[in-house]
Design a protein around this motif. Structure first.
Motif, PDB file in Angstrom:
ATOM      1  N   LEU A   6       0.799  -1.226   0.000  1.00  0.00           N
ATOM      2  CA  LEU A   6       0.000   0.000   0.000  1.00  0.00           C
ATOM      3  C   LEU A   6       0.832   1.277   0.000  1.00  0.00           C
ATOM      4  N   VAL A   7       2.135   1.149   0.181  1.00  0.00           N
ATOM      5  CA  VAL A   7       2.992   2.321   0.285  1.00  0.00           C
ATOM      6  C   VAL A   7       2.790   3.294  -0.874  1.00  0.00           C
ATOM      7  N   ASP A   8       2.820   2.784  -2.100  1.00  0.00           N
ATOM      8  CA  ASP A   8       2.725   3.670  -3.254  1.00  0.00           C
ATOM      9  C   ASP A   8       1.362   4.335  -3.345  1.00  0.00           C
ATOM     10  N   ALA A   9       0.313   3.586  -2.992  1.00  0.00           N
ATOM     11  CA  ALA A   9      -1.030   4.157  -3.043  1.00  0.00           C
ATOM     12  C   ALA A   9      -1.171   5.299  -2.037  1.00  0.00           C
ATOM     13  N   TYR A  10      -0.674   5.087  -0.827  1.00  0.00           N
ATOM     14  CA  TYR A  10      -0.768   6.157   0.176  1.00  0.00           C
ATOM     15  C   TYR A  10       0.122   7.343  -0.196  1.00  0.00           C
ATOM     16  N   THR A  11       1.244   7.073  -0.850  1.00  0.00           N
ATOM     17  CA  THR A  11       2.086   8.168  -1.300  1.00  0.00           C
ATOM     18  C   THR A  11       1.349   8.989  -2.349  1.00  0.00           C
ATOM     19  N   GLY A  12       0.608   8.305  -3.216  1.00  0.00           N
ATOM     20  CA  GLY A  12      -0.211   9.011  -4.198  1.00  0.00           C
ATOM     21  C   GLY A  12      -1.301   9.837  -3.540  1.00  0.00           C
ATOM     22  N   GLN A  13      -1.924   9.285  -2.508  1.00  0.00           N
ATOM     23  CA  GLN A  13      -2.956  10.031  -1.800  1.00  0.00           C
ATOM     24  C   GLN A  13      -2.369  11.276  -1.138  1.00  0.00           C
ATOM     25  N   LEU A  14      -1.184  11.127  -0.587  1.00  0.00           N
ATOM     26  CA  LEU A  14      -0.503  12.259   0.029  1.00  0.00           C
ATOM     27  C   LEU A  14      -0.233  13.350  -1.014  1.00  0.00           C
TER      28      LEU A  14
END
Length: 416
Positions: free
Chosen positions: A166-174
């Motif tokens: 999920l790291v990349d998805a949350y980075t995108g959300q950020l």
């Protein structure tokens, strides 16, 4: 927050499947901050221990559940090139072509019947649309980024075994929060990632990811994204983090706090923090963290202390007149600083061949003012103080109360 810090590899931060093949850059632990806003950080230069997808380096993620061989098999079967999809030098047209190819995957039985592959496609589309937004500034691309980020997160957010995925998805959300000026939401998400995403098996060394979120939070202070009250609240939070965690995350919080207090001339606090950092590091078994992180911060703090020790008044400071020409500019766009529509900046990205010169000159002028000279004329509306060397080739002009003024500056950059 500003786009200059985000779109990094958001750089794109180099999330789980995002390419880190910004390969050899000059700043090791800082974010391809092509990255997105001041959330970003810098390119990864050591690809020795990176994983691969179709031969393309991607971030290590031993804690990930999704099998990258399965991803590679899907791409091969559909005759898709991960190298082309993630090419950092792709044009907007190239990215749009890749997006169209990726969307077709949702109609295949392989993806319809496999949530992990569906997650992968949403994540890559998130990154692709974010890159398109960086290049075009079109709101629709940011909306599509948000859509695919939300879809990716919804698939696994309640399954802790997928944290590394999920790291990349949350980075995108950020990144989306930052670009929309949603500082409260960005801060809340950063706290979640700092506190809940430790020891997840992702990154170049233990707690790499959570430590980076500490730096992103500090970047919100450095880039003037917060008012004075929020700055103090953020400093208080980082202090709590430094006290609660004895690991890389807590030590990183100490490092950013030491730099913060150095810029304020509070030397007693700086010295106490330095002593504590060095004591903690002596017990920490993480050579990558020690060699990469502390060396960079220690150099930065010494530069600030040296400047402060000279007791240079504001009136006596020098000004770095940084001269640029149209040929030096890679991209320029307007960024709305807040959601009230009353503050705008023009974000300028220099071409990569000028990054090292800009980084060197800003590093040599820490504590001085920065004025941007364009075609022989000062184009800066204000002269900010240089607080750190800038390695990503980005700067902003403004802010401007009227969008028309920002558009005037932007048009000048594009048309002269």
């Amino acid at each position: 927050m500003r786009i200059e810090e985000i779109l990094l590899g958001i750089s794109l931060f180099i999330g789980f499947f995002a390419i880190s093949c910004e390969t050899k850059s000059s700043d090791s632990d800082s974010e391809r901050q092509q990255s997105i806003n001041n959330i970003g950080q810098g390119a990864i230069i050591d690809t020795t221990n990176m994983d691969e997808i179709q031969g393309v380096p991607v971030m290590q993620a031993p804690g990930a559940q999704i099998d990258r061989d399965k991803v590679t098999a899907m791409l091969n079967e559909e005759k898709l090139s991960f190298q082309e999809i993630t090419n950092p030098n792709a044009t907007a047209e190239d990215i749009e072509e890749s997006v169209a190819e990726l969307k077709i995957l949702f109609s295949t039985d392989r993806v319809r019947n496999d949530e992990e592959l569906e997650f992968f496609v949403h994540t890559i589309l998130n990154n692709s649309y974010l890159r398109l937004y960086q290049k075009t500034g079109e709101d629709e691309h940011l909306s599509q980024t948000e859509k695919h980020v939300d879809m990716a997160i919804s698939l696994f957010k309640d399954q802790p075994e997928y944290k590394a995925d999920l790291v990349d998805a949350y980075t995108g959300q950020l990144a989306v929060y930052s670009l929309k000026g949603k500082n409260e939401e960005a801060m809340s998400l950063l706290k979640k990632l700092i506190e809940e995403y430790q020891n997840i098996g992702y990154g170049l060394y233990k707690n790499w990811f959570a430590s980076r979120q500490v730096e992103k939070m500090y970047n919100m202070i450095r880039m003037d994204s917060l008012n004075s009250q929020k700055v103090q609240e953020t400093v208080d939070y980082l202090t709590k983090v430094s006290e609660k965690y004895e690991n890389e995350v807590g030590i990183t919080a100490q490092m950013v706090l030491a730099e913060h207090y150095a810029t304020r001339g509070e030397q007693e606090r700086v010295n106490r923090l330095i002593n504590s950092i060095e004591e903690r590091l002596s017990f920490l078994d993480n050579q990558e963290f020690k060699g990469e992180k502390w060396k960079r911060y220690r150099t930065q703090i010494k530069s600030i202390q040296k400047r402060e020790g000279q007791e240079v008044s504001k009136a006596d400071r020098d000004t770095l007149f940084y001269e640029i020409t149209p040929e030096m500019i890679d991209q320029a766009r307007i960024h709305e600083v807040n959601q009230n529509g009353n503050q705008y900046r023009v974000i300028v990205q220099l071409k990569e061949e000028h990054h090292s010169d800009y980084a060197q000159k800003t590093t040599d002028n820490i504590g001085n003012f920065l004025a941007v000279v364009y075609n022989g004329e000062i184009i800066s509306s204000s002269f900010p103080t240089i607080q750190t060397g800038i390695s990503n080739g980005r700067f902003s002009l403004g802010s401007y109360e009227k969008k028309s003024k920002a558009e005037e500056v932007l048009n000048r950059l594009k048309n002269e």
